[in-house]
Design a protein around this motif. Structure first.
Motif, PDB file in Angstrom:
ATOM      1  N   LEU A   1     -14.659 -18.162 -11.927  1.00  0.00           N
ATOM      2  CA  LEU A   1     -15.215 -18.893 -12.050  1.00  0.00           C
ATOM      3  C   LEU A   1     -16.091 -19.241 -13.690  1.00  0.00           C
ATOM      4  O   LEU A   1     -16.559 -20.771 -14.002  1.00  0.00           O
ATOM      5  N   VAL A   2     -17.122 -17.968 -13.658  1.00  0.00           N
ATOM      6  CA  VAL A   2     -18.190 -18.381 -15.030  1.00  0.00           C
ATOM      7  C   VAL A   2     -17.845 -16.659 -16.117  1.00  0.00           C
ATOM      8  O   VAL A   2     -17.844 -16.046 -16.077  1.00  0.00           O
ATOM      9  N   PRO A   3     -16.461 -17.530 -17.003  1.00  0.00           N
ATOM     10  CA  PRO A   3     -16.253 -16.457 -18.070  1.00  0.00           C
ATOM     11  C   PRO A   3     -17.609 -15.865 -18.850  1.00  0.00           C
ATOM     12  O   PRO A   3     -16.756 -14.319 -19.184  1.00  0.00           O
ATOM     13  N   SER A   4     -18.583 -16.023 -18.936  1.00  0.00           N
ATOM     14  CA  SER A   4     -19.259 -15.900 -19.512  1.00  0.00           C
ATOM     15  C   SER A   4     -19.949 -13.918 -18.964  1.00  0.00           C
ATOM     16  O   SER A   4     -20.374 -14.393 -18.236  1.00  0.00           O
ATOM     17  N   LEU A   5     -20.447 -13.525 -19.810  1.00  0.00           N
ATOM     18  CA  LEU A   5     -20.513 -12.246 -18.893  1.00  0.00           C
ATOM     19  C   LEU A   5     -22.623 -12.146 -18.855  1.00  0.00           C
ATOM     20  O   LEU A   5     -22.969 -11.616 -17.802  1.00  0.00           O
ATOM     21  N   VAL A   6     -22.748 -12.880 -19.793  1.00  0.00           N
ATOM     22  CA  VAL A   6     -24.186 -12.391 -19.778  1.00  0.00           C
ATOM     23  C   VAL A   6     -24.970 -13.723 -18.755  1.00  0.00           C
ATOM     24  O   VAL A   6     -25.403 -12.874 -18.326  1.00  0.00           O
ATOM     25  N   ALA A   7     -24.028 -14.688 -18.748  1.00  0.00           N
ATOM     26  CA  ALA A   7     -24.340 -15.914 -17.318  1.00  0.00           C
ATOM     27  C   ALA A   7     -23.944 -15.580 -15.789  1.00  0.00           C
ATOM     28  O   ALA A   7     -25.015 -15.078 -15.793  1.00  0.00           O
ATOM     29  N   ARG A   8     -23.084 -14.531 -15.706  1.00  0.00           N
ATOM     30  CA  ARG A   8     -23.104 -13.640 -14.355  1.00  0.00           C
ATOM     31  C   ARG A   8     -23.825 -12.733 -14.403  1.00  0.00           C
ATOM     32  O   ARG A   8     -24.393 -12.541 -12.853  1.00  0.00           O
ATOM     33  N   ALA A   9     -24.306 -12.564 -15.753  1.00  0.00           N
ATOM     34  CA  ALA A   9     -25.414 -10.384 -15.244  1.00  0.00           C
ATOM     35  C   ALA A   9     -26.767 -11.003 -14.870  1.00  0.00           C
ATOM     36  O   ALA A   9     -26.908 -10.542 -14.306  1.00  0.00           O
ATOM     37  N   VAL A  10     -26.810 -11.898 -15.595  1.00  0.00           N
ATOM     38  CA  VAL A  10     -28.599 -12.794 -15.467  1.00  0.00           C
ATOM     39  C   VAL A  10     -28.180 -13.535 -13.817  1.00  0.00           C
ATOM     40  O   VAL A  10     -28.843 -13.124 -12.742  1.00  0.00           O
ATOM     41  N   ALA A  11     -26.944 -13.875 -13.613  1.00  0.00           N
ATOM     42  CA  ALA A  11     -26.780 -14.774 -12.549  1.00  0.00           C
ATOM     43  C   ALA A  11     -27.436 -13.203 -11.058  1.00  0.00           C
ATOM     44  O   ALA A  11     -27.806 -13.258 -10.308  1.00  0.00           O
ATOM     45  N   GLY A  12     -26.026 -12.288 -10.977  1.00  0.00           N
ATOM     46  CA  GLY A  12     -25.913 -11.256  -9.984  1.00  0.00           C
ATOM     47  C   GLY A  12     -26.711 -10.283 -10.447  1.00  0.00           C
ATOM     48  O   GLY A  12     -27.513  -9.895  -9.512  1.00  0.00           O
ATOM     49  N   GLY A  13     -28.229 -10.272 -11.428  1.00  0.00           N
ATOM     50  CA  GLY A  13     -29.572  -9.894 -11.412  1.00  0.00           C
ATOM     51  C   GLY A  13     -30.144 -10.390 -10.684  1.00  0.00           C
ATOM     52  O   GLY A  13     -31.203  -9.752  -9.607  1.00  0.00           O
ATOM     53  N   LEU A  14     -30.312 -11.495 -10.347  1.00  0.00           N
ATOM     54  CA  LEU A  14     -31.539 -12.548  -9.204  1.00  0.00           C
ATOM     55  C   LEU A  14     -30.572 -12.624  -8.022  1.00  0.00           C
ATOM     56  O   LEU A  14     -31.310 -12.414  -7.082  1.00  0.00           O
ATOM     57  N   TYR A  15     -29.568 -12.072  -7.379  1.00  0.00           N
ATOM     58  CA  TYR A  15     -28.503 -12.241  -6.353  1.00  0.00           C
ATOM     59  C   TYR A  15     -28.912 -10.893  -5.374  1.00  0.00           C
ATOM     60  O   TYR A  15     -29.578 -10.599  -5.049  1.00  0.00           O
ATOM     61  N   ALA A  16     -29.125  -9.730  -6.525  1.00  0.00           N
ATOM     62  CA  ALA A  16     -28.861  -8.410  -6.334  1.00  0.00           C
ATOM     63  C   ALA A  16     -30.327  -7.831  -5.847  1.00  0.00           C
ATOM     64  O   ALA A  16     -30.411  -7.184  -4.931  1.00  0.00           O
ATOM     65  N   PHE A  17     -31.812  -8.703  -6.765  1.00  0.00           N
ATOM     66  CA  PHE A  17     -33.252  -8.720  -6.716  1.00  0.00           C
ATOM     67  C   PHE A  17     -33.638  -9.994  -5.631  1.00  0.00           C
ATOM     68  O   PHE A  17     -35.047 -10.600  -6.325  1.00  0.00           O
ATOM     69  N   SER A  18     -33.175 -10.381  -4.800  1.00  0.00           N
ATOM     70  CA  SER A  18     -33.138 -11.935  -4.685  1.00  0.00           C
ATOM     71  C   SER A  18     -34.491 -11.780  -3.337  1.00  0.00           C
ATOM     72  O   SER A  18     -34.321 -10.782  -2.790  1.00  0.00           O
ATOM     73  N   PRO A  19     -35.048 -12.171  -3.230  1.00  0.00           N
ATOM     74  CA  PRO A  19     -35.850 -12.934  -1.858  1.00  0.00           C
ATOM     75  C   PRO A  19     -35.646 -12.136  -0.657  1.00  0.00           C
ATOM     76  O   PRO A  19     -36.202 -10.911   0.043  1.00  0.00           O
ATOM     77  N   PHE A  20     -34.595 -12.523  -0.211  1.00  0.00           N
ATOM     78  CA  PHE A  20     -33.989 -11.823   0.503  1.00  0.00           C
ATOM     79  C   PHE A  20     -33.686  -9.999   0.884  1.00  0.00           C
ATOM     80  O   PHE A  20     -33.807 -10.131   2.017  1.00  0.00           O
TER      81      PHE A  20
END
Length: 592
Positions: free
Chosen positions: A143-162
């Motif tokens: 869905l998102v080929p860019s590793l940098v973009a996925r890494a930023v979003a994955g970090g948000l998800y991994a350490f999300s408020p939940f």
């Protein structure tokens, strides 16, 4: 021409291998980055891995520790890892209505066996956000080929408020938030693009569902609700696409269900008809909803808090369940992404699914700042559905976080390809502000130091002997701070004995719902002594313990116990012996 084609065929596999190798090394780099972040989040426990536990609600932490040790004990002795009489003896505890986490217990078994269940629990807590973030990065690759973009979003998800909220209370099963990324992968593979191998895709998804069943069944149920929402949104937005994908989707679904029920037939039997399962609703439905104000106002677990009115202090539930914070920056980012048309085919469905899940997460009432503003909400329609009616709708927040993270990934990838104008720099600033707004507070994840009396770690197995049934005082309860310490002691003993008490969800004779072991006459006598009341007949208390099969009472003296001397005398009267001091406890043998 023939030679050129042959050379191209030789080069193509080599090129694919290089691309795959770069992707693997990229994931390794992302995992290392997330590991550093997780170590920083859990820094308080790093110097005391074997004697402290992550999470201020130690009863939940100790409950997970117990199940990690139980899995190892069950596998090594041929016992059932999903059903046990080592709590609530002789009636037992149904693991499928509790948190046996067999998948994590198996993964951490080498650590449990060598360093103990406390270290295994702490290590698993640290690894949870890492696994969640890496799963997101891997699942969104097409869905998102860019590793940098996925890494930023994955970090948000991994350490999300939940995730941070549940890390703060030691919820091991929820910080391993790998199911939402799996759901994204399946929707992408089975619905959004042509799937040349639907049976394989379905089988892999069925395996993923089985693994999630071994992590936490409620997340599986919440995921089922989320998948239905995704399917409805896609069907309404693009019915032609759904019609084209329907044949392959049906093949995937059949394959998924076959694999899942082959692997999970027995767990499902325990869940639906197994012994000791709860026979009435576990918790009131109006205590499991999200506070709508949490969307804009963070809990104290967030580092950057713009809340001059102190609204965050008035949110419903406790900080461990206040994981729904989105914040003005991320909301603005989503609105701008929708307005400028960033990857409409991904962002718009993700935003719509997230919005629907937000409404469902409010539960049966719309609550704002702990006040009911609207008494009827859509979730009320699910209250009478078997299993789904037991869901805590506030737990939908992790799927909302996944929708938001996917939007951020697409947004960041789009930014990379745009010209460096004033608007571009403003978009970069908004992205940075969004990331900063979700950074956890430095001390968001606290720890509890819980020393274990030497008796349990060194002497219990030898002194008590095989088949021992022990009444431990203080008994295990659901009190969040220190309530389940008796489970920790039992786990540290290597399951050297069975216990009549426990901290669990289940039932017993004449009790359709139990959240802890029922109070017997001996424990009721102790409660009476603490209030200055008459404890009752020691003979009657002894007889009840004998009928339960108790062979020993282990009294662990507590600092500051005002009735310590009276409790000791009462225990002597009940047991008929003076007791033996051993390794920080007093052991009373009980005649059969």
């Amino acid at each position: 021409m023939h030679l050129a084609s042959a050379e191209a065929r030789r080069v193509a596999p080599r090129q694919r291998w290089k691309v795959a190798s770069r992707a693997r090394w990229g994931l390794v780099g992302v995992a290392l980055l997330y590991s550093v972040c997780s170590l920083a989040l859990h820094h308080r426990v790093l110097g005391d891995l074997s004697a402290s536990t992550v999470g201020w609600a130690s009863s939940d932490s100790h409950q997970f520790i117990w199940w990690l040790e139980w899995f190892l004990h069950a596998v090594s002795t041929g016992a059932n890892p999903l059903y046990t009489t080592y709590q609530h003896y002789p009636y037992g505890v149904n693991g499928m209505w509790n948190v046996p986490v067999p998948v994590l217990a198996a993964l951490m078994a080498p650590v449990t066996a060598t360093a103990g269940p406390v270290v295994a629990f702490n290590v698993a807590m640290i690894l949870g956000p890492v696994a969640s973030g890496v799963a997101f990065v891997a699942a969104t690759r097409r869905l998102v080929p860019s590793l940098v973009a996925r890494a930023v979003a994955g970090g948000l998800y991994a350490f999300s408020p939940f995730v941070v909220a549940h890390a703060s209370v030691g919820h091991l099963n929820l910080v391993w938030a790998v199911f939402p990324p799996l759901l994204i992968w399946f929707v992408d593979s089975a619905l959004l693009r042509h799937d040349p191998s639907p049976y394989r895709t379905g089988a892999l998804f069925g395996l993923g569902l089985a693994l999630q069943t071994g992590l936490y069944t409620q997340t599986l149920a919440v995921g089922a609700v989320s998948l239905v929402v995704v399917a409805l949104v896609l069907a309404l937005r693009n019915p032609a696409l759904v019609r084209r994908r329907l044949p392959t989707l049906l093949r995937s679904t059949v394959s998924c269900l076959v694999v899942y029920f082959v692997l999970c037939a027995y767990p499902f039997y325990l869940l639906l008809a197994g012994p000791s399962r709860p026979l009435e609703r576990i918790r009131p439905p109006d205590e499991t909803m999200a506070d709508a104000a949490n969307l804009l106002f963070p809990s104290p677990l967030t580092a950057v808090r713009v809340d001059p009115g102190g609204f965050g202090e008035r949110l419903a539930l406790h900080p461990g369940e206040q994981g729904g914070y989105i914040g003005p920056a991320l909301l603005l980012l989503v609105v701008v992404a929708l307005a400028v048309g960033v990857r409409r085919e991904v962002v718009r469905p993700a935003a719509l699914v997230g919005a629907i899940l937000i409404v469902l997460s409010f539960g049966i009432h719309l609550v704002v700042l702990n006040e009911v503003l609207l008494p009827v909400m859509p979730w009320r329609l699910l209250l009478d559905v078997p299993l789904l009616g037991e869901i805590e709708p506030v737990r939908l927040q992790i799927f909302i976080a996944a929708c938001l993270a996917l939007t951020v990934a697409v947004w960041v990838e789009d930014l990379v390809g745009r010209p460096r104008t004033v608007g571009w720099w403003a978009a970069v600033g908004l992205t940075v502000l969004t990331v900063v707004s979700w950074v956890p507070a430095p001390d968001a994840v606290r720890t509890v130091h819980t020393p274990v009396p030497a008796f349990f770690t060194r002497e219990a197995a030898e002194v008590l002997g095989p088949g021992a049934v022990v009444e431990v005082t203080p008994r295990a309860t659901g009190a969040w701070e220190g309530g389940a310490v008796a489970l920790l002691w039992q786990a540290e003993s290597g399951m050297a004995y069975r216990a009549t008490g426990g901290y669990f969800i289940g039932s017993g004779p004449g009790r359709p719902l139990l959240l802890a072991g029922p109070v017997n006459a001996y424990q009721a006598g102790i409660d009476a002594l603490r209030t200055g009341a008459d404890p009752g007949s020691p003979t009657g208390a002894r007889r009840e313990l004998q009928q339960l099969g108790v062979t020993a009472i282990v009294l662990v003296p507590q600092d500051g116990e005002p009735a310590a001397a009276r409790v000791l005398d009462w225990t002597r009267a009940v047991s008929g012996g003076s007791g033996r001091p051993l390794g920080g406890v007093v052991l009373f043998e009980l005649a059969p």
